[in-house]
Motif scaffolding. Structure first.
Motif, short mmCIF file in Angstrom:
data_model
loop_
_atom_site.label_atom_id
_atom_site.label_comp_id
_atom_site.label_asym_id
_atom_site.label_seq_id
_atom_site.Cartn_x
_atom_site.Cartn_y
_atom_site.Cartn_z
N GLU A 2 50.20 37.71 33.15
CA GLU A 2 48.82 37.68 33.64
C GLU A 2 48.57 36.47 34.52
O GLU A 2 47.84 36.54 35.51
CB GLU A 2 47.84 37.68 32.47
CG GLU A 2 46.40 37.74 32.89
CD GLU A 2 45.45 37.78 31.71
OE1 GLU A 2 44.35 37.25 31.84
OE2 GLU A 2 45.82 38.35 30.65
N TRP A 5 49.35 37.05 38.25
CA TRP A 5 48.31 37.76 39.01
C TRP A 5 47.10 36.86 39.27
O TRP A 5 46.51 36.88 40.35
CB TRP A 5 47.87 39.02 38.27
CG TRP A 5 48.96 40.04 38.25
CD1 TRP A 5 49.67 40.45 37.15
CD2 TRP A 5 49.50 40.75 39.36
NE1 TRP A 5 50.61 41.37 37.52
CE2 TRP A 5 50.52 41.57 38.88
CE3 TRP A 5 49.22 40.75 40.73
CZ2 TRP A 5 51.27 42.41 39.72
CZ3 TRP A 5 49.95 41.59 41.56
CH2 TRP A 5 50.96 42.39 41.05
N MET A 6 46.77 36.04 38.26
CA MET A 6 45.65 35.12 38.43
C MET A 6 45.97 34.08 39.51
O MET A 6 45.13 33.76 40.36
CB MET A 6 45.33 34.42 37.11
CG MET A 6 44.02 33.68 37.11
SD MET A 6 43.59 33.03 35.49
CE MET A 6 43.48 34.52 34.51
N ALA A 9 45.77 35.82 42.93
CA ALA A 9 44.37 36.04 43.31
C ALA A 9 43.73 34.75 43.77
O ALA A 9 43.02 34.72 44.79
CB ALA A 9 43.58 36.64 42.14
N SER A 13 42.60 34.07 47.62
CA SER A 13 41.19 33.71 47.79
C SER A 13 41.05 32.38 48.50
O SER A 13 40.20 32.22 49.37
CB SER A 13 40.49 33.64 46.43
OG SER A 13 40.47 34.89 45.83
N VAL A 26 37.90 38.72 47.10
CA VAL A 26 39.18 39.03 46.46
C VAL A 26 39.17 38.53 45.02
O VAL A 26 39.56 39.25 44.09
CB VAL A 26 40.36 38.38 47.24
CG1 VAL A 26 41.67 38.53 46.49
CG2 VAL A 26 40.46 38.96 48.63
N LEU A 27 38.71 37.30 44.83
CA LEU A 27 38.71 36.71 43.50
C LEU A 27 37.75 37.44 42.57
O LEU A 27 38.08 37.72 41.41
CB LEU A 27 38.35 35.23 43.57
CG LEU A 27 38.46 34.46 42.27
CD1 LEU A 27 39.91 34.47 41.76
CD2 LEU A 27 37.99 33.03 42.45
N TYR A 30 39.26 40.75 41.52
CA TYR A 30 40.30 40.53 40.52
C TYR A 30 39.69 40.20 39.16
O TYR A 30 40.07 40.79 38.14
CB TYR A 30 41.24 39.39 40.95
CG TYR A 30 42.11 38.94 39.79
CD1 TYR A 30 43.21 39.69 39.41
CD2 TYR A 30 41.78 37.82 39.05
CE1 TYR A 30 43.97 39.31 38.33
CE2 TYR A 30 42.54 37.43 37.96
CZ TYR A 30 43.63 38.19 37.60
OH TYR A 30 44.38 37.82 36.51
N ILE A 34 40.34 43.47 37.02
CA ILE A 34 41.64 43.29 36.36
C ILE A 34 41.52 42.37 35.14
O ILE A 34 42.01 42.70 34.07
CB ILE A 34 42.68 42.76 37.36
CG1 ILE A 34 42.88 43.81 38.47
CG2 ILE A 34 44.00 42.46 36.67
CD1 ILE A 34 43.70 43.37 39.64
N ASN A 46 34.08 31.89 40.99
CA ASN A 46 34.26 31.94 42.44
C ASN A 46 33.60 30.74 43.11
O ASN A 46 34.16 30.13 44.02
CB ASN A 46 33.69 33.25 42.99
CG ASN A 46 33.80 33.33 44.48
OD1 ASN A 46 34.88 33.18 45.03
ND2 ASN A 46 32.69 33.54 45.15
#
Length: 140
Positions: A2, A5-6, A9, A13, A26-27, A30, A34, A46
């Motif tokens: 995980e 992916w974080m 992202a 971003s 994008v962030l 996600y 997700i 964000n």
């Protein structure tokens, strides 16, 4: 897995955000779709991510002389008023409506970008091209 992916992202971003292209979208996508976070929490994260990205990008843009401070200050003042309004609205609206508004805005921006006309070339570039053509014909 995980964290990969974080990290991706956050990286994407940051890159898009520092280029002024709305990397926060994008962030937020996600984090909500997700990672399963609440819309308000995703928006808060964000905003926190935006601070260092904005500082680094601003430093670079100022160094290159790309900032018109008069316009920037006007935009910043209007942005502060808008931010206050946004804070009020996000606290007042249900999360379902926040998600819908965000989705409609993304859809609108995407459709607009798909069908937007290409901007005309800047006059400076046209003049440079004319000068190049003139120099080439003079050399012959």
């Amino acid at each position: 897995m995980e964290w990969i992916w974080m990290t991706l992202a956050g990286l994407i971003s940051g890159i898009l955000g520092s280029m002024g292209m709305g990397g926060g979208g994008v962030l937020i996508i996600y984090l909500t779709l997700i990672a399963g976070l609440d819309q308000r929490a995703a928006q808060g994260i964000n905003l926190i991510l935006f601070i260092p990205c904005a500082v680094l990008a601003l430093f670079s843009y100022v160094r290159k002389g790309l900032i018109d401070f008069r316009t920037a200050l006007s935009a910043a003042a209007a942005g502060l008023v808008g931010a206050l309004g946004g804070v009020f609205l996000s606290g007042w609206l249900d999360v379902v409506w926040l998600r819908r508004i965000f989705g409609v805005m993304l859809l609108f921006i995407g459709v607009r970008e798909l069908f937007a006309k290409k901007p005309p070339p800047r006059e400076e570039k046209e003049e440079e091209e004319k000068e190049k053509c003139g120099n080439q014909s003079a050399e012959k």
